[in-house]
Design an enzyme around this catalytic site. Structure first.
Site, mmCIF file in Angstrom:
data_model
loop_
_atom_site.group_PDB
_atom_site.id
_atom_site.type_symbol
_atom_site.label_atom_id
_atom_site.label_comp_id
_atom_site.label_asym_id
_atom_site.label_seq_id
_atom_site.Cartn_x
_atom_site.Cartn_y
_atom_site.Cartn_z
ATOM 1 N N SER A 43 30.592 34.585 29.924
ATOM 2 C CA SER A 43 31.802 34.133 29.231
ATOM 3 C C SER A 43 31.920 32.626 29.046
ATOM 4 C CB SER A 43 33.052 34.653 29.960
ATOM 5 O OG SER A 43 33.056 34.252 31.318
ATOM 6 N N ASP A 237 42.895 30.645 35.673
ATOM 7 C CA ASP A 237 42.289 31.877 36.178
ATOM 8 C C ASP A 237 41.197 31.598 37.213
ATOM 9 O OD1 ASP A 237 40.139 30.951 34.695
ATOM 10 O OD2 ASP A 237 40.138 32.612 33.267
ATOM 11 N N HIS A 240 37.217 30.313 34.261
ATOM 12 C CA HIS A 240 36.733 29.834 32.967
ATOM 13 C C HIS A 240 37.016 28.349 32.755
ATOM 14 C CE1 HIS A 240 37.197 34.255 32.103
ATOM 15 N NE2 HIS A 240 35.936 34.015 31.807
#
Length: 264
Positions: A43, A237, A240
């Site tokens: 990601s 979070d 990321h």
């Protein structure tokens, strides 16, 4: 004006308007001379940074192309992985900042850059082993990128967060990573292909994250360069990179790539 004549005029106007809005065809010369970079991993390579406001470093440039999911070249724009990492909402990654930074520093020599997005979020290193979907997709897309000419200059690799959730996923990570690098070079028939990997900035468990980072930093294969992302800003979070951090990473990757390109 009669009805038939009016209809004919309308058709002519419609045809003319379709010509005006037809997408500009990419210059064949730019395709033949492009410098190709493959973006792979999970990601933080695919990008989860906010698209608004769009950083100036990530703006479109006609000299930056992207191989889309249909295996055709188009002018690149964020989010680069929108049709590759399809099960997540993609945002800013390091790719556009990387390409723009290279052009800013050495546009005369580099010319056109072709980006080949292959990253998919939440993918364990095991999912990238030879014979799996992600490995095969990367090979297919890399080979398709060469059909119109150009040269693969390197792979940008950022993966490992999915291996930081438990001890079992950490065991053997270094060996699997080295095997992936060797196998991808072998299947692409590019034994000296430069690989620029990113050492993790974050993970799911602090202890296991450091273990994965240690494995990444200890890779000693020829033409494998490691960029350390530790210290880059992380989103709330705790996993990321922020948009600003993705831009910073892109510039770091560009610096490493330019050094490599000086010698090949």
């Amino acid at each position: 004006m009669g009805g038939g004549m009016f209809f004919l005029v309308c058709l002519m106007l419609l045809a003319h308007s379709s010509i005006l809005v037809r997408p500009k065809k990419l210059n064949d010369n730019s395709l033949e001379g492009k410098n190709i970079f493959i973006l792979a991993g999970q990601s933080n390579m695919a990008g989860r940074g906010s698209l608004v406001p769009m950083p100036s470093e990530c703006q479109r440039n006609p000299r930056i192309l992207r191989l889309n999911a249909k295996l055709t070249w188009e002018e690149a724009q964020e989010p680069l992985h929108q049709d590759i990492d399809i099960h997540k909402t993609c945002g800013i990654g390091p790719g556009m900042a990387f390409a723009n930074s290279i052009l800013e520093r050495d546009s005369a020599r580099v010319g056109v850059i072709g980006l080949v997005p292959c990253a998919v979020g939440a993918t364990n290193i095991t999912a990238w082993q030879r014979g799996g979907f992600l490995f095969n997709q990367l090979v297919e897309r890399a080979q398709a990128a060469l059909r119109d000419g150009g040269r693969i200059r390197g792979i940008l690799w950022y993966q490992g967060e999915s291996n930081t959730d438990n001890l079992e996923n950490v065991k053997g990570y270094k060996g699997k990573l080295e095997t992936f690098f060797k196998d991808i070079r072998s299947d692409l028939k590019l034994p000296q292909l430069p690989i620029i990997q990113v050492a993790l900035a974050s993970g799911q468990n602090a202890t296991y994250t450091e273990m994965v980072r240690k494995a990444q930093l200890e890779i000693k294969l020829p033409n494998v360069t490691c960029i350390d992302a530790k210290g880059l800003q992380i989103q709330s979070d705790k996993l990321h990179l922020t948009t600003e951090a993705e831009v910073r990473l892109g510039k770091m990757l560009a610096g490493a790539a330019l050094k490599i390109m000086e010698h090949i």
